[in-house]
Design a protein around this motif. Sequence first.
Motif, PDB file in Angstrom:
ATOM      1  N   PHE A  27      -4.881  53.851  55.816  1.00  0.00           N
ATOM      2  CA  PHE A  27      -6.247  54.368  55.772  1.00  0.00           C
ATOM      3  C   PHE A  27      -6.396  55.182  54.499  1.00  0.00           C
ATOM      4  CE2 PHE A  27      -3.733  57.599  57.882  1.00  0.00           C
ATOM      5  CZ  PHE A  27      -4.159  58.780  57.300  1.00  0.00           C
ATOM      6  N   THR A  28      -7.613  55.472  54.135  1.00  0.00           N
ATOM      7  CA  THR A  28      -7.859  56.244  52.918  1.00  0.00           C
ATOM      8  C   THR A  28      -8.522  57.576  53.271  1.00  0.00           C
ATOM      9  OG1 THR A  28     -10.085  55.376  52.524  1.00  0.00           O
ATOM     10  CG2 THR A  28      -8.235  54.088  51.655  1.00  0.00           C
ATOM     11  N   LEU A  29      -8.362  58.529  52.378  1.00  0.00           N
ATOM     12  CA  LEU A  29      -9.027  59.815  52.568  1.00  0.00           C
ATOM     13  C   LEU A  29     -10.541  59.654  52.560  1.00  0.00           C
ATOM     14  CD1 LEU A  29      -6.814  62.108  50.291  1.00  0.00           C
ATOM     15  CD2 LEU A  29      -6.685  61.814  52.766  1.00  0.00           C
ATOM     16  N   ARG A  30     -11.032  58.712  51.783  1.00  0.00           N
ATOM     17  CA  ARG A  30     -12.478  58.474  51.731  1.00  0.00           C
ATOM     18  C   ARG A  30     -12.990  58.003  53.088  1.00  0.00           C
ATOM     19  NH1 ARG A  30     -14.909  60.972  48.310  1.00  0.00           N
ATOM     20  NH2 ARG A  30     -13.796  60.062  46.556  1.00  0.00           N
ATOM     21  N   GLN A  31     -12.227  57.129  53.760  1.00  0.00           N
ATOM     22  CA  GLN A  31     -12.624  56.684  55.096  1.00  0.00           C
ATOM     23  C   GLN A  31     -12.702  57.866  56.059  1.00  0.00           C
ATOM     24  OE1 GLN A  31      -9.531  53.796  55.761  1.00  0.00           O
ATOM     25  NE2 GLN A  31     -10.855  52.051  55.254  1.00  0.00           N
ATOM     26  N   LEU A  32     -11.738  58.762  55.969  1.00  0.00           N
ATOM     27  CA  LEU A  32     -11.766  59.951  56.831  1.00  0.00           C
ATOM     28  C   LEU A  32     -12.981  60.821  56.526  1.00  0.00           C
ATOM     29  CD1 LEU A  32      -8.014  61.087  56.887  1.00  0.00           C
ATOM     30  CD2 LEU A  32      -9.240  59.648  58.533  1.00  0.00           C
ATOM     31  N   GLU A  33     -13.301  60.960  55.245  1.00  0.00           N
ATOM     32  CA  GLU A  33     -14.469  61.766  54.853  1.00  0.00           C
ATOM     33  C   GLU A  33     -15.743  61.177  55.450  1.00  0.00           C
ATOM     34  OE1 GLU A  33     -16.998  62.969  50.842  1.00  0.00           O
ATOM     35  OE2 GLU A  33     -15.028  62.018  50.642  1.00  0.00           O
ATOM     36  N   TYR A  34     -15.900  59.858  55.378  1.00  0.00           N
ATOM     37  CA  TYR A  34     -17.103  59.218  55.920  1.00  0.00           C
ATOM     38  C   TYR A  34     -17.142  59.340  57.441  1.00  0.00           C
ATOM     39  CZ  TYR A  34     -17.471  57.032  51.276  1.00  0.00           C
ATOM     40  OH  TYR A  34     -17.575  56.807  49.928  1.00  0.00           O
ATOM     41  N   PHE A  35     -15.990  59.183  58.077  1.00  0.00           N
ATOM     42  CA  PHE A  35     -15.914  59.318  59.531  1.00  0.00           C
ATOM     43  C   PHE A  35     -16.347  60.717  59.971  1.00  0.00           C
ATOM     44  CE2 PHE A  35     -13.008  61.172  62.750  1.00  0.00           C
ATOM     45  CZ  PHE A  35     -13.605  60.626  63.883  1.00  0.00           C
ATOM     46  N   ILE A  36     -15.860  61.745  59.289  1.00  0.00           N
ATOM     47  CA  ILE A  36     -16.230  63.123  59.629  1.00  0.00           C
ATOM     48  C   ILE A  36     -17.720  63.342  59.423  1.00  0.00           C
ATOM     49  CG2 ILE A  36     -15.949  65.533  58.919  1.00  0.00           C
ATOM     50  CD1 ILE A  36     -12.993  64.826  58.321  1.00  0.00           C
ATOM     51  N   ALA A  37     -18.258  62.788  58.348  1.00  0.00           N
ATOM     52  CA  ALA A  37     -19.701  62.941  58.084  1.00  0.00           C
ATOM     53  C   ALA A  37     -20.529  62.342  59.212  1.00  0.00           C
ATOM     54  CB  ALA A  37     -20.058  62.282  56.751  1.00  0.00           C
ATOM     55  N   VAL A  38     -20.124  61.176  59.717  1.00  0.00           N
ATOM     56  CA  VAL A  38     -20.843  60.545  60.826  1.00  0.00           C
ATOM     57  C   VAL A  38     -20.687  61.378  62.093  1.00  0.00           C
ATOM     58  CG1 VAL A  38     -21.025  58.506  62.292  1.00  0.00           C
ATOM     59  CG2 VAL A  38     -20.602  58.237  59.848  1.00  0.00           C
ATOM     60  N   GLY A  39     -19.463  61.851  62.340  1.00  0.00           N
ATOM     61  CA  GLY A  39     -19.222  62.652  63.542  1.00  0.00           C
ATOM     62  C   GLY A  39     -20.042  63.922  63.571  1.00  0.00           C
ATOM     63  N   GLU A  40     -20.220  64.566  62.419  1.00  0.00           N
ATOM     64  CA  GLU A  40     -20.987  65.810  62.360  1.00  0.00           C
ATOM     65  C   GLU A  40     -22.487  65.560  62.333  1.00  0.00           C
ATOM     66  OE1 GLU A  40     -17.733  68.728  60.159  1.00  0.00           O
ATOM     67  OE2 GLU A  40     -19.386  67.878  58.981  1.00  0.00           O
ATOM     68  N   ALA A  41     -22.910  64.465  61.704  1.00  0.00           N
ATOM     69  CA  ALA A  41     -24.344  64.188  61.591  1.00  0.00           C
ATOM     70  C   ALA A  41     -24.900  63.484  62.825  1.00  0.00           C
ATOM     71  CB  ALA A  41     -24.615  63.348  60.347  1.00  0.00           C
ATOM     72  N   GLY A  42     -24.067  62.675  63.492  1.00  0.00           N
ATOM     73  CA  GLY A  42     -24.528  61.963  64.679  1.00  0.00           C
ATOM     74  C   GLY A  42     -25.223  60.655  64.399  1.00  0.00           C
ATOM     75  N   SER A  43     -25.248  60.251  63.127  1.00  0.00           N
ATOM     76  CA  SER A  43     -25.839  58.953  62.801  1.00  0.00           C
ATOM     77  C   SER A  43     -25.333  58.486  61.442  1.00  0.00           C
ATOM     78  CB  SER A  43     -27.366  59.021  62.782  1.00  0.00           C
ATOM     79  OG  SER A  43     -27.840  59.574  61.573  1.00  0.00           O
ATOM     80  N   ILE A  44     -25.326  57.161  61.265  1.00  0.00           N
ATOM     81  CA  ILE A  44     -24.905  56.587  59.985  1.00  0.00           C
ATOM     82  C   ILE A  44     -25.882  56.983  58.886  1.00  0.00           C
ATOM     83  CG2 ILE A  44     -24.536  54.434  58.719  1.00  0.00           C
ATOM     84  CD1 ILE A  44     -22.351  54.845  60.713  1.00  0.00           C
ATOM     85  N   ALA A  45     -27.181  56.942  59.176  1.00  0.00           N
ATOM     86  CA  ALA A  45     -28.197  57.224  58.160  1.00  0.00           C
ATOM     87  C   ALA A  45     -28.089  58.651  57.644  1.00  0.00           C
ATOM     88  CB  ALA A  45     -29.589  56.968  58.734  1.00  0.00           C
ATOM     89  N   GLN A  46     -27.935  59.620  58.570  1.00  0.00           N
ATOM     90  CA  GLN A  46     -27.832  61.014  58.136  1.00  0.00           C
ATOM     91  C   GLN A  46     -26.529  61.259  57.382  1.00  0.00           C
ATOM     92  OE1 GLN A  46     -28.830  64.036  61.058  1.00  0.00           O
ATOM     93  NE2 GLN A  46     -30.129  62.595  62.160  1.00  0.00           N
ATOM     94  N   ALA A  47     -25.459  60.610  57.814  1.00  0.00           N
ATOM     95  CA  ALA A  47     -24.190  60.734  57.087  1.00  0.00           C
ATOM     96  C   ALA A  47     -24.320  60.146  55.685  1.00  0.00           C
ATOM     97  CB  ALA A  47     -23.077  60.035  57.855  1.00  0.00           C
ATOM     98  N   SER A  48     -25.065  59.052  55.565  1.00  0.00           N
ATOM     99  CA  SER A  48     -25.291  58.428  54.265  1.00  0.00           C
ATOM    100  C   SER A  48     -25.985  59.391  53.310  1.00  0.00           C
ATOM    101  CB  SER A  48     -26.138  57.156  54.442  1.00  0.00           C
ATOM    102  OG  SER A  48     -26.503  56.617  53.184  1.00  0.00           O
ATOM    103  N   ASP A  49     -27.004  60.103  53.813  1.00  0.00           N
ATOM    104  CA  ASP A  49     -27.707  61.091  52.982  1.00  0.00           C
ATOM    105  C   ASP A  49     -26.774  62.235  52.603  1.00  0.00           C
ATOM    106  OD1 ASP A  49     -30.040  59.636  53.146  1.00  0.00           O
ATOM    107  OD2 ASP A  49     -30.842  60.782  54.830  1.00  0.00           O
ATOM    108  N   ARG A  50     -25.938  62.628  53.521  1.00  0.00           N
ATOM    109  CA  ARG A  50     -25.063  63.790  53.307  1.00  0.00           C
ATOM    110  C   ARG A  50     -24.024  63.533  52.221  1.00  0.00           C
ATOM    111  NH1 ARG A  50     -21.529  66.813  58.058  1.00  0.00           N
ATOM    112  NH2 ARG A  50     -20.083  67.891  56.696  1.00  0.00           N
ATOM    113  N   VAL A  51     -23.402  62.354  52.239  1.00  0.00           N
ATOM    114  CA  VAL A  51     -22.334  62.077  51.272  1.00  0.00           C
ATOM    115  C   VAL A  51     -22.807  61.194  50.124  1.00  0.00           C
ATOM    116  CG1 VAL A  51     -20.519  62.364  52.987  1.00  0.00           C
ATOM    117  CG2 VAL A  51     -21.474  60.096  52.610  1.00  0.00           C
ATOM    118  N   ASN A  52     -24.101  60.824  50.142  1.00  0.00           N
ATOM    119  CA  ASN A  52     -24.710  60.030  49.063  1.00  0.00           C
ATOM    120  C   ASN A  52     -24.000  58.690  48.866  1.00  0.00           C
ATOM    121  OD1 ASN A  52     -26.665  59.657  47.075  1.00  0.00           O
ATOM    122  ND2 ASN A  52     -25.339  60.446  45.459  1.00  0.00           N
ATOM    123  N   VAL A  53     -23.770  58.016  49.987  1.00  0.00           N
ATOM    124  CA  VAL A  53     -23.138  56.693  49.986  1.00  0.00           C
ATOM    125  C   VAL A  53     -23.967  55.788  50.885  1.00  0.00           C
ATOM    126  CG1 VAL A  53     -21.066  55.393  50.650  1.00  0.00           C
ATOM    127  CG2 VAL A  53     -20.838  57.621  49.552  1.00  0.00           C
TER     128      VAL A  53
END
Length: 313
Positions: free
Chosen positions: A5-31
Amino acid sequence: MATRFTLRQLEYFIAVGEAGSIAQASDRVNVSSPSISTAVAQLEDEFGLPLFVRKHAHGLSLTQAGKRFMEQAKKVLAEADALNHLAGDISGSVRGPLAIGCLLTFAQVVLPAMRRLFETNYPDVRVSQYELHQLEIFEKLRRAEIDVAISYDLDIPADLEFIPLRELPPFAMLDEEHPLAGEAVVSVEELQKHPMVLLDLPHSSEYFLSFFTKIGVKPNIAERTRDMAVLRSLVANGFGYAIANLRPQIDQSPDGRRLRFVPLVGSVRRLRMGLVVPEGATNVLTVQTFVEHCRSVVDDWGFPGLPLPKDET
């Protein structure tokens, strides 16, 4: 077989877990959303765990396995950051990630220019920024989710260190037609007779209200808002005055109406803008360099792109 696994994958996973949605996580990490979805799916496949319950109407929520996985993922990222800092300290180079928090009330005025110059001078540092209120700053510093924050000296707890940069006097913010708009200075007693728009953020609101408590009167609070831009618009459209310590370069509200800034006189406490860090954080080379950078910027310019008030020069 070793798990991959990659650290980037973990970063995206945490962003989704904290935001509660893919769309909000996308805005948060700009991906992009598909990239984040792919990263989460790859983690679930690699570890053989369902990390999220997918609810069409309510986004995503962590499974019990996902909650435990996120706790460990945060520890892994924290250790990776520590290795980056260690490598920089050993090599003597300023590099690696730097998470900067900034108080909401002046994030738009101070941080972008300060950050731009820092990144230009130190291109090997990966900066991320977070606009926060004072309580969030304290919490994120304690959880090591940010490395340093730009804020005021408002109720700084004993386990955090405050490094002062600049003292800022309070102003009354008024619309052009306000009866006090033409005055050279104004007192709290004079303001008390008029409607007030309160910036209703933790610690900030207590500071503004303390001006009135100190002289034994209550302000006439007509409006409350947690957004600095909304505050300026409410004032400019005649809903009341406000109190602020940082004057923008252009005396206009977001909708283009003119504002007046009149210095407050009397027994009013000035605030100090500075940096808040955990104890010992300035021993880390990247944080130490950012602190020195901020001191230099404030000493040379006052604030990036912002001339100092006459009584500050």
